[in-house]
Scaffold this motif. Structure first.
Motif, PDB file in Angstrom:
ATOM      1  N   GLU A  80     -14.352  -6.507  -9.431  1.00  0.00           N
ATOM      2  CA  GLU A  80     -14.589  -5.123  -9.012  1.00  0.00           C
ATOM      3  C   GLU A  80     -13.358  -4.257  -9.231  1.00  0.00           C
ATOM      4  N   ALA A  81     -12.183  -4.846  -9.042  1.00  0.00           N
ATOM      5  CA  ALA A  81     -10.948  -4.091  -9.256  1.00  0.00           C
ATOM      6  C   ALA A  81     -10.690  -3.872 -10.737  1.00  0.00           C
ATOM      7  N   VAL A  82     -10.845  -4.930 -11.510  1.00  0.00           N
ATOM      8  CA  VAL A  82     -10.518  -4.873 -12.934  1.00  0.00           C
ATOM      9  C   VAL A  82     -11.441  -3.912 -13.694  1.00  0.00           C
ATOM     10  N   THR A  83     -12.674  -3.771 -13.264  1.00  0.00           N
ATOM     11  CA  THR A  83     -13.585  -2.847 -13.945  1.00  0.00           C
ATOM     12  C   THR A  83     -13.097  -1.398 -13.859  1.00  0.00           C
ATOM     13  N   ARG A 141       0.830  -1.210   0.000  1.00  0.00           N
ATOM     14  CA  ARG A 141       0.000   0.000   0.000  1.00  0.00           C
ATOM     15  C   ARG A 141       0.867   1.264   0.000  1.00  0.00           C
ATOM     16  N   ARG A 142       1.935   1.241   0.775  1.00  0.00           N
ATOM     17  CA  ARG A 142       2.840   2.389   0.823  1.00  0.00           C
ATOM     18  C   ARG A 142       3.481   2.633  -0.536  1.00  0.00           C
ATOM     19  N   ALA A 143       3.894   1.563  -1.197  1.00  0.00           N
ATOM     20  CA  ALA A 143       4.502   1.704  -2.515  1.00  0.00           C
ATOM     21  C   ALA A 143       3.495   2.259  -3.520  1.00  0.00           C
ATOM     22  N   VAL A 144       2.257   1.807  -3.437  1.00  0.00           N
ATOM     23  CA  VAL A 144       1.205   2.325  -4.321  1.00  0.00           C
ATOM     24  C   VAL A 144       0.999   3.816  -4.075  1.00  0.00           C
ATOM     25  N   ASP A 145       0.993   4.216  -2.817  1.00  0.00           N
ATOM     26  CA  ASP A 145       0.845   5.637  -2.493  1.00  0.00           C
ATOM     27  C   ASP A 145       1.984   6.459  -3.090  1.00  0.00           C
ATOM     28  N   LEU A 146       3.200   5.938  -2.990  1.00  0.00           N
ATOM     29  CA  LEU A 146       4.359   6.665  -3.507  1.00  0.00           C
ATOM     30  C   LEU A 146       4.321   6.797  -5.023  1.00  0.00           C
ATOM     31  N   SER A 147       3.633   5.895  -5.701  1.00  0.00           N
ATOM     32  CA  SER A 147       3.551   5.975  -7.162  1.00  0.00           C
ATOM     33  C   SER A 147       2.696   7.150  -7.623  1.00  0.00           C
ATOM     34  N   GLU A 150      -1.422 -17.276  -6.388  1.00  0.00           N
ATOM     35  CA  GLU A 150      -1.781 -18.017  -5.167  1.00  0.00           C
ATOM     36  C   GLU A 150      -2.185 -17.086  -4.022  1.00  0.00           C
ATOM     37  N   CYS A 151      -3.042 -16.139  -4.308  1.00  0.00           N
ATOM     38  CA  CYS A 151      -3.553 -15.224  -3.286  1.00  0.00           C
ATOM     39  C   CYS A 151      -4.924 -15.730  -2.840  1.00  0.00           C
ATOM     40  N   ASP A 152      -4.950 -16.546  -1.805  1.00  0.00           N
ATOM     41  CA  ASP A 152      -6.170 -17.209  -1.387  1.00  0.00           C
ATOM     42  C   ASP A 152      -7.256 -16.262  -0.904  1.00  0.00           C
ATOM     43  N   HIS A 153      -6.873 -15.046  -0.542  1.00  0.00           N
ATOM     44  CA  HIS A 153      -7.849 -14.103  -0.009  1.00  0.00           C
ATOM     45  C   HIS A 153      -8.348 -13.112  -1.064  1.00  0.00           C
ATOM     46  N   ILE A 154      -8.092 -13.435  -2.316  1.00  0.00           N
ATOM     47  CA  ILE A 154      -8.685 -12.684  -3.421  1.00  0.00           C
ATOM     48  C   ILE A 154      -9.778 -13.549  -4.032  1.00  0.00           C
ATOM     49  N   THR A 155     -10.971 -12.995  -4.136  1.00  0.00           N
ATOM     50  CA  THR A 155     -12.102 -13.721  -4.694  1.00  0.00           C
ATOM     51  C   THR A 155     -12.376 -13.281  -6.125  1.00  0.00           C
ATOM     52  N   GLY A 156     -13.186 -14.059  -6.820  1.00  0.00           N
ATOM     53  CA  GLY A 156     -13.550 -13.690  -8.177  1.00  0.00           C
ATOM     54  C   GLY A 156     -14.266 -12.351  -8.232  1.00  0.00           C
ATOM     55  N   ALA A 206      -8.584  -3.679  -4.201  1.00  0.00           N
ATOM     56  CA  ALA A 206      -9.430  -2.487  -4.339  1.00  0.00           C
ATOM     57  C   ALA A 206      -8.611  -1.218  -4.113  1.00  0.00           C
ATOM     58  N   TYR A 207      -7.698  -1.264  -3.155  1.00  0.00           N
ATOM     59  CA  TYR A 207      -6.842  -0.118  -2.854  1.00  0.00           C
ATOM     60  C   TYR A 207      -5.984   0.231  -4.065  1.00  0.00           C
TER      61      TYR A 207
END
Length: 233
Positions: free
Chosen positions: A128-131, A76-82, A117-123, A101-102
């Motif tokens: 919702e992110a890709v849209t 998240r910090r790296a995304v903010d810096l971008s 292999e991110c088990d906590h990401i759902t379809g 989503a962030y």
């Protein structure tokens, strides 16, 4: 050597510091390099330093959850810096719907998204992110064995998609053949150049639909697609 001069790392040209820091991992940049001196800190805060975020090999399933939380916080910090300039991101193991989503809310220019292999990401979380990522050109998903993936909606949301790689994605513990993924790709992703469907349950019907409707396809990987029969009848 008596005549050797000591190097003052703080006085290196910004371009050289930039090249050096790009060789470091995201954690090393965030936790160590930025604390070396003011000039290194300044370069670390440059949005150009964060156009690509590589977060692989950040841990394993056996590691404690607090490690994953730390990895997500760094991401998240790296995304903010971008500052909205993020173009490519690669996440392994620790991704969540919340993190995705962030990223999507702050990275509308994202072109490459790679998740492993991110088990906590759902379809639904992925969709919702890709849209929100209408400029996406490359989507790679690996080892999502129990994800329901709405490929038709993804294709409609990402008209610029050129590369799609699905490595063992979906309910592949089932024994039945299924062309839903292939038909969705054929219907909504005519601009694909590279397609990888490892372990998919498509049949010759789905394969023919892809070949007929994706005229720009240059690379096709169908390893472990057991319902395809390429032997002439």
């Amino acid at each position: 050597m008596k005549d050797a001069k000591l190097i003052n790392w703080a006085e290196l040209p910004s371009e050289l510091i930039y090249s050096i820091l790009l060789c470091l991992s995201v954690p090393d940049r965030l936790a160590n390099a930025r604390n070396v001196c003011r000039s290194w800190r300044r370069v670390c805060q440059d949005p150009l330093m964060w156009r690509e975020i590589e977060m692989r090999d950040m841990g394993t399933y056996e590691e404690a959850m607090d490690y994953y939380r730390a990895a997500e916080a760094m991401c998240r910090r790296a995304v903010d810096l971008s500052q909205g300039g993020l173009l490519e991101i690669n996440i392994e193991y620790f991704g969540t719907d919340s993190l995705l989503a962030y990223i999507a809310d702050r990275s509308s220019n994202l072109k490459h998204l790679v998740l492993t292999e991110c088990d906590h990401i759902t379809g639904m979380g992925l969709l919702e992110a890709v849209t929100k990522l209408t400029l996406l050109e490359r989507l790679e998903l690996s080892q999502f064995y129990f994800m329901e993936l709405d490929l038709e909606s993804i294709g409609l949301s990402c008209p610029l998609l050129k590369t799609l790689k699905l490595n063992n994605v979906g309910y592949y513990d089932l024994d039945d053949e299924c062309d839903d993924d292939a038909l969705a790709i054929a219907k909504t992703m005519p601009g694909l150049h590279h397609l990888q469907l490892i372990g998919n349950r498509l049949t010759n019907t789905g394969l023919n639909a892809i070949v007929e409707n994706c005229p720009h396809l240059k690379y096709l990987d169908l390893r472990d697609c057991i319902y395809i029969n390429l032997v002439p009848q």
